[in-house]
Design a protein around this motif. Structure first.
Motif, PDB file in Angstrom:
ATOM      1  N   ASP A 231      -8.932   3.630  -2.767  1.00 37.18           N
ATOM      2  CA  ASP A 231      -8.197   4.121  -1.608  1.00 37.18           C
ATOM      3  C   ASP A 231      -8.218   5.640  -1.512  1.00 37.18           C
ATOM      4  O   ASP A 231      -8.186   6.347  -2.506  1.00 37.18           O
TER       5      ASP A 231
ATOM      6  N   MET B  82      -1.434   2.761  -5.102  1.00 35.43           N
ATOM      7  CA  MET B  82      -2.875   3.002  -5.058  1.00 35.43           C
ATOM      8  C   MET B  82      -3.314   3.874  -6.235  1.00 35.43           C
ATOM      9  O   MET B  82      -2.539   4.678  -6.746  1.00 35.43           O
TER      10      MET B  82
ATOM     11  N   HIS C 150       1.701   5.183  -2.234  1.00 32.26           N
ATOM     12  CA  HIS C 150       1.137   6.197  -3.125  1.00 32.26           C
ATOM     13  C   HIS C 150       2.262   6.811  -3.936  1.00 32.26           C
ATOM     14  O   HIS C 150       3.170   7.400  -3.379  1.00 32.26           O
TER      15      HIS C 150
ATOM     16  N   HIS D   7       0.850  -1.189   0.000  1.00 36.59           N
ATOM     17  CA  HIS D   7       0.000   0.000   0.000  1.00 36.59           C
ATOM     18  C   HIS D   7       0.886   1.240   0.000  1.00 36.59           C
ATOM     19  O   HIS D   7       1.345   1.690   1.033  1.00 36.59           O
TER      20      HIS D   7
HETATM   21 ZN   LIG Z   1      -3.578   4.989   1.169  1.00 41.04          ZN
END
Ligand SMILES: [Zn+2]
Lengths: 356, 237
Positions: free
Chosen positions: B154, B94, B64, B62
């Motif tokens: 997300d 994400m 970004h 997870h």
């Molecule tokens: Zn996140």
């Protein structure tokens, strides 16, 4: 608690500074780490300031040549004017900066704004901000005193000082007094700072309000206790029995109705301070309010303006307290810059000279 | 054939139940075996890892990377650099970029940028709903075929329980997990930290654990009620 700045040991009861009236604190951000003695030294200084304010020309040159900047990111009348009059009575130059109509509207960051004000020659920053903790962020970056004039729902130390000072005025001593704070405790910076200050001075403090307006930990039964050494009561008619001080807080009209409360009518019915309810308090009880008041909601007009109300004294005492705070932080800063770590600052003489 | 010997490092590899100081031999990019520190041999390259940990590359499920749309914060290349600097060789990014990762073309864009960066293995997630708006399902089957490893909105919860239901049962087609940002926004109510003693103390708005648990509970019920290819990727605290 957050961002301890120039504070040293914060232990209240076992503080090594316990014997020292003023620990030379460069900033006043909250009362959470003030000792009983330190609070008394503020009050003793405020007593001197009140003598100055009683003069035909209520002005001394203690802070002559210094610039106090009132940086207010939230609208305020009484607190800003109170700080302004306090600073002017000490001979300081005062500049008021509000968020609207300044470079803040152009997106300048908080720290850029205060660095600019510092570079322009500010000597003290008085900060009001809608975000909890903002004055701490500033104080960490500043080599000049920062005074918190109210941050979000966190702290309002000068209001708490003037509240305690007003109670002391009335009863002589705060130790053992029963103080009832009623209302939206969850969102009240005044209640939080009052709890620290008044309990440090030995008062027995009770928070009273509907469960939906109390801090989260006030409702917990899993052992996670509230940060303040206070008691909680949901029933005003019970809580008000024999108390010495009744302090209703302002209900934020725009925030509550239909959400945390069924209606303001519900609030006024069960938590409004009426003459009948006040009769259940101690006969010597006083009524305080941090203002501005919603008469008919948290306090009835006849109580607000009745014989037991000290609301006007609170406002008047606010100027003396803020003079004391400004004086003490500037004096501490002056001594700190001379290399003394925790200087003893004498109460101001009537000549009002700042030690250099 | 090129060979590398990593000397004197502490090898930590739970999958092999290893926690010891030992030398590691790599041949053509694959672990060939472990040899004692005293063992002789000639290698194309030797790396001294004394005082360091030698372990399989970490995987971040997870992260970004913010590209496209928020390149001022991060790009696929800078995120991949940060990953390998911290020992992460695989990162899953994400899809809440701008535009969001909604199509096979968007997935291909992430792979292409990751290939140009040439660092960590970057595995993109696609959105569950187009634009993460919660209105219409994205074409998960097409994105899975293009290499999407999972699907998520997300940054936003899949707020509509019916949408979550159909996203889950649709996963029977592509066999990839649905990753829900479990947060009931109404209960969370703008809180900025855990609700409790410290939020009371600091005067900051607290967010109760129930804001997360309520949605986790709903998703568990949905997973029980209909078949899907999905585990709950956000376990309850
Ligand atoms: Zn996140």
């Amino acid at each position: 608690m957050i961002g301890a700045v120039d504070r040293g040991d914060t232990g209240r009861s076992h503080s090594v500074e316990a014997a020292v009236p003023w620990v030379g604190r460069g900033h006043v951000l909250d009362l959470d780490d003030f000792s009983h003695q330190e609070l008394e030294s503020v009050f003793n200084t405020a007593d001197r300031m009140r003598e100055i304010l009683a003069r035909p020309v209520p002005r001394v040159p203690s802070l002559r040549g210094r610039s106090v900047v009132n940086l207010f990111y939230e609208p305020s009348t009484r607190t800003r004017v109170s700080f302004e009059l306090a600073a002017k009575s000490l001979g300081a130059d005062v500049v008021n900066v509000s968020a609207s109509g300044s470079s803040v509207e152009k997106g300048e960051t908080l720290l850029d704004t205060v660095r600019t004000l510092r570079a322009l020659g500010a000597n003290v920053l008085v900060v009001r901000h809608k975000e909890s903790g903002a004055p701490y962020t500033i104080a960490k970056q500043m080599d000049i005193p920062v005074v918190n004039a109210g941050d979000g729902t966190h702290a309002h130390p000068t209001q708490a000082l003037l509240d305690a000072y007003t109670i002391r005025d009335h009863f002589g001593c705060i130790e053992g007094l029963r103080v009832l704070i009623v209302g939206d405790i969850a969102h009240s910076r005044v209640a939080r700072s009052d709890a620290w200050g008044l309990t440090a001075l030995g008062a027995d403090v009770v928070f009273c309000g509907p469960p939906n307006l109390l801090p989260a930990t006030a409702l917990k039964d899993d052992g996670e206790c509230m940060p303040w050494p206070v008691r909680v009561d949901f029933d005003l008619d019970h809580a008000i029995e024999n108390v010495d001080v009744v302090m209703p807080l302002r209900v934020q009209l725009e925030r509550q109705e239909g959400n945390r409360l069924a209606s303001l009518r519900e609030y006024a019915r069960d938590f409004g301070i009426t003459r009948a309810r006040l009769a259940r308090a101690a006969s010597r009880a006083i009524v305080m309010h941090p203002g501005p008041m919603n008469e008919g909601v948290e306090i009835d007009a006849d109580v607000a303006h009745g014989g037991q109300s000290v609301v006007q004294q609170q406002v008047t005492n606010g100027v003396a307290i803020r003079m004391a705070v400004l004086y003490l932080v500037v004096a501490a800063a002056a001594q700190n810059s001379n290399g003394h770590k925790t200087p003893l600052v004498p109460a101001p003489g009537l000549s009002g000279k700042v030690p250099v | 054939m090129t060979s590398i010997r990593i000397r004197n490092g502490r090898v930590i590899d739970p999958s092999q139940r290893r926690y010891e100081v030992v030398d590691l031999v790599i041949v053509d990019g694959h672990v060939d075996g472990y040899i004692g520190q005293e063992a002789q041999g000639s290698f194309d390259r030797e790396i001294d890892a004394a005082g360091m940990v030698v372990s399989p590359g970490f995987v971040d499920l997870h992260c970004h990377l913010r590209e496209p749309g928020f390149e001022d914060k991060e790009t696929i290349a800078t995120g991949a650099m940060a990953a390998v600097a911290g020992g992460f060789t695989t990162i899953c990014c994400m899809p809440n970029t701008n535009p969001t990762i909604d199509t096979a073309n968007d997935i291909a864009f992430v792979f292409a940028a990751a290939r140009r960066a040439g660092l960590a293995r970057v595995l993109p997630l696609g959105t569950v709903t187009r634009g993460e708006l919660g209105r219409e399902l994205s074409d998960a089957t097409e994105m899975a075929a293009a290499g999407a490893v999972a699907f998520s909105d997300d940054g936003r919860p899949i707020w509509d329980g019916r949408m979550m239901r159909y996203a889950l049962t649709n996963s029977l087609r592509h066999h990839k997990p649905i990753v829900n940002h479990c947060e009931d926004p109404v209960i969370a109510d703008g809180g900025v930290m855990n609700e409790g003693r410290i939020s009371d103390l600091l005067g900051l708005k607290g967010q109760p654990p129930a804001a997360e648990e309520v949605m986790v509970a709903r998703d568990i019920e949905l997973c029980c009620a209909w078949p899907s290819a999905t585990d709950l990727p956000y376990p309850p605290r």
